[in-house]
Scaffold this motif. Structure first.
Motif, mmCIF file in Angstrom:
data_model
loop_
_atom_site.group_PDB
_atom_site.id
_atom_site.type_symbol
_atom_site.label_atom_id
_atom_site.label_comp_id
_atom_site.label_asym_id
_atom_site.label_seq_id
_atom_site.Cartn_x
_atom_site.Cartn_y
_atom_site.Cartn_z
ATOM 1 N N SER A 30 0.919 -1.622 -0.207
ATOM 2 C CA SER A 30 -0.333 0.148 0.046
ATOM 3 C C SER A 30 0.780 1.188 -0.245
ATOM 4 O O SER A 30 2.153 0.732 0.029
ATOM 5 C CB SER A 30 -1.099 -0.004 1.261
ATOM 6 O OG SER A 30 -0.206 0.012 2.176
ATOM 7 N N ARG A 66 0.847 3.807 1.929
ATOM 8 C CA ARG A 66 1.230 3.602 3.671
ATOM 9 C C ARG A 66 2.593 2.452 4.098
ATOM 10 O O ARG A 66 3.173 3.418 4.753
ATOM 11 C CB ARG A 66 0.524 3.478 4.941
ATOM 12 C CG ARG A 66 0.785 3.510 6.181
ATOM 13 C CD ARG A 66 -0.329 3.220 7.224
ATOM 14 N NE ARG A 66 -1.719 4.042 7.200
ATOM 15 C CZ ARG A 66 -2.790 4.479 7.106
ATOM 16 N NH1 ARG A 66 -2.899 2.885 7.688
ATOM 17 N NH2 ARG A 66 -3.847 4.835 6.289
ATOM 18 N N ASP A 87 -2.912 7.790 1.639
ATOM 19 C CA ASP A 87 -2.610 7.176 2.364
ATOM 20 C C ASP A 87 -3.415 6.163 2.827
ATOM 21 O O ASP A 87 -2.977 5.300 3.840
ATOM 22 C CB ASP A 87 -0.922 7.239 3.224
ATOM 23 C CG ASP A 87 -1.599 7.516 4.254
ATOM 24 O OD1 ASP A 87 -3.016 8.630 4.825
ATOM 25 O OD2 ASP A 87 -1.022 7.881 5.294
ATOM 26 N N ASP A 95 -6.119 2.910 3.336
ATOM 27 C CA ASP A 95 -6.209 1.912 3.040
ATOM 28 C C ASP A 95 -7.039 1.602 2.098
ATOM 29 O O ASP A 95 -8.904 1.989 2.428
ATOM 30 C CB ASP A 95 -6.201 0.984 4.676
ATOM 31 C CG ASP A 95 -5.543 0.467 5.307
ATOM 32 O OD1 ASP A 95 -4.203 1.077 5.031
ATOM 33 O OD2 ASP A 95 -5.679 0.309 6.820
ATOM 34 N N ARG A 96 -7.159 1.035 0.793
ATOM 35 C CA ARG A 96 -8.012 0.939 -0.069
ATOM 36 C C ARG A 96 -8.220 -1.029 -0.161
ATOM 37 O O ARG A 96 -7.221 -1.027 -0.778
ATOM 38 C CB ARG A 96 -8.468 1.871 -1.321
ATOM 39 C CG ARG A 96 -8.314 2.806 -0.912
ATOM 40 C CD ARG A 96 -7.907 3.651 -1.705
ATOM 41 N NE ARG A 96 -8.177 5.358 -1.029
ATOM 42 C CZ ARG A 96 -7.498 6.361 -0.794
ATOM 43 N NH1 ARG A 96 -6.600 5.863 -0.944
ATOM 44 N NH2 ARG A 96 -7.818 7.451 -0.448
ATOM 45 N N SER A 97 -8.982 -1.268 -0.393
ATOM 46 C CA SER A 97 -9.376 -2.240 -0.282
ATOM 47 C C SER A 97 -9.500 -2.908 -2.662
ATOM 48 O O SER A 97 -10.724 -2.357 -2.844
ATOM 49 C CB SER A 97 -10.417 -3.477 -0.089
ATOM 50 O OG SER A 97 -10.010 -3.621 0.871
#
Length: 494
Positions: free
Chosen positions: A179, A181, A358, A360-362
């Motif tokens: 990711s 991040r 940054d 969180d992404r799915s």
């Protein structure tokens, strides 16, 4: 957590997650998948991954065709292949046909030459979120037996079309990279400070067309002096002197924003698809050398733009597209020597719509991530306008929230603006007055040489380059009037 050390792999520097990506893609092909796609955030090194795969495939006799849709991506890919020692050909306008084992092709040129191009064994699609568009589909249908590899930071499209075969897309498997991040924590991307000043634009009632805000309505709402002036104000207040890109709604809007910065003594220039390659390259070189501080554009620098020294993204184009938002902010996340962090100045509410860079992404291949549902969980400080994850205190200025900052709640960004409106106005009144006086002084210059003399009086390091940018910005929006004198242009570019 991404490991920080870089691993050497057969002479090519691959980071650990890139090595893992190559393994996962090979495993997908070995398992019978025909068309996997690799997702990796902007700046993470997708080009290095497909350059390695192309080189290793070429060693085994595989014929590789790499598809791109912009000149900048073609040059970037060619540079990566040269760095790994891989001979290759180019398929692009004005270039003779190439039948090299490895080729990089402009998809716009390729679709006009399909009957004259030898079939590849592997088709690599850069910026693969475009792969369901007509030109790309025609190329893939031309060679149905070829394997396909897609690479993209954002495996989703704005218009709702997914990339997976089960929704009529070309890809049958998704390999996820680390990711934003994780890459930031490992030092492979620059951390981003995000600010969302109060919006000057009124977007109420703007319609939707093809899945995003109507371009014409958006242009009319955004291309106003008060909004451009606000962007200049916040740039001077928060990121003065740092190299920046402003993302605008149209070519004309970009030109007007560049003029606003130039009028405020901030060297700026716009770039668009109507410029010659030489002129576009010259503007980018000016930005790299620091002769201009702000580059404005509509779409040219949203993808394929690779200039790590740029530190600031100024968002002046509202969008419902998560893909477009991430592509834009990703332009400033690449690390560079002396670059401690990147800054995003969001004047259009995109952070509120889509979340922090940054977050969180799915990702998946059915198009579910084409936009965020509802408001993203972001706090915006009413004192300094910094955006950050939900917290009880602003990490930038120390402002302590009441209930509005608690985790899990959505923040109304307009709730506290009245109580702080006087402070920013008092702070920036001198800035606005300086801008007004500079604009008046600059407007009195009727010739190119008078602008050069003004630049000398102001102590600019390269007054002729500054004068050139002012002159071009002044006349380009009208598409007529005198160009920069040839001798002066030659001297500036020498």
């Amino acid at each position: 957590m991404v490991e920080a050390p870089v691993r050497e792999n057969d002479g090519l520097a691959l980071r650990p997650y890139q090595v893992e990506a190559v393994r996962a893609l090979r495993a997908a092909f070995a398992a019978g998948k025909r068309a996997p796609v690799y997702q990796l955030p902007t700046g993470g090194g997708k080009t290095v991954v497909f350059a390695h795969i192309a080189r290793e495939g070429a060693k085994r006799g595989t014929r590789v065709l790499i598809l791109v849709h912009r000149r900048e991506l073609l040059l970037q890919g060619s540079r990566a292949l040269r760095e790994v020692g891989l001979d290759h050909g180019l398929i692009a306008p004005t270039l003779p046909p190439s039948d090299a084992q490895v080729r990089i092709a402009s998809v716009q040129t390729l679709v006009r030459r399909l009957d004259h191009v030898s079939p590849p064994d592997l088709v690599v699609i850069d910026e693969a979120h475009h792969a369901v568009a007509g030109s790309w589909r025609r190329v893939l249908e031309q060679w149905p037996r070829a394997r396909v590899l897609g690479v993209t930071a954002t495996p989703a499209r704005l218009d709702g079309k997914g990339l997976g075969v089960h929704v009529d897309g070309p890809f049958d498997h998704l390999v996820l990279g680390p990711s934003v991040r994780a890459l930031t924590e490992a030092g492979f991307l620059a951390p981003a400070d995000v600010y969302a000043p109060p919006m000057k634009a009124d977007l109420s009632g703007v319609g939707t067309r093809l899945g995003d805000f109507d371009r014409r309505e958006m242009r009319l709402r955004m291309d106003k002096p008060v909004i451009s002036g606000d962007a200049v104000d916040h740039y001077l207040r928060l990121t003065p002197g740092r190299p920046a890109i402003a993302f605008c709604t149209s070519v004309e809007h970009a030109e007007h924003v560049a003029e606003a910065f130039t009028d405020a003594d901030v060297p700026a220039a716009s770039i668009d698809g109507g410029m010659s390659d030489v002129e576009r390259d010259g503007v980018l070189e000016d930005l790299a050398r620091g002769e201009i501080q702000v580059l404005t554009s509509c779409e040219i620098v949203s993808e394929g733009f690779d200039l790590p020294a740029v530190e600031v993204a100024i968002l002046l184009r509202p969008t419902q597209s998560l893909t477009l938002y991430l592509q834009q902010v990703g332009r400033v996340l690449r690390p560079a020597p002396g670059k401690a962090s990147a800054t995003v100045l969001d004047h259009v509410g995109n952070v509120k719509r889509h979340g922090l860079p940054d977050a969180d992404r799915s990702w998946d291949l059915d198009g579910a991530m084409r936009r965020s549902a509802g408001e993203a969980p972001v706090c915006r400080c009413p004192e300094c306008f910094a955006c950050h994850p939900p917290a009880r205190m602003c990490p930038v200025c120390g402002h302590v929230y009441g209930g509005e900052g608690r985790e899990g709640l959505r923040v109304d960004p307009d709730a506290q603006l009245e109580r702080v409106s006087r402070a920013p106005r008092d702070l920036w009144t001198p800035v606005r007055e300086r801008m007004r006086q500079a604009h008046i002084e600059q407007g009195r210059c009727r010739t190119f040489e008078e602008l050069v003399d003004l630049g000398i009086r102001r102590g600019y390091g390269n007054p002729r380059a500054w004068a050139r940018n002012v002159w071009r910005a002044r006349h380009r929006s009208r598409r007529l009037g005198p160009s920069v004198p040839e001798a002066a242009a030659d001297e500036v570019s020498a």
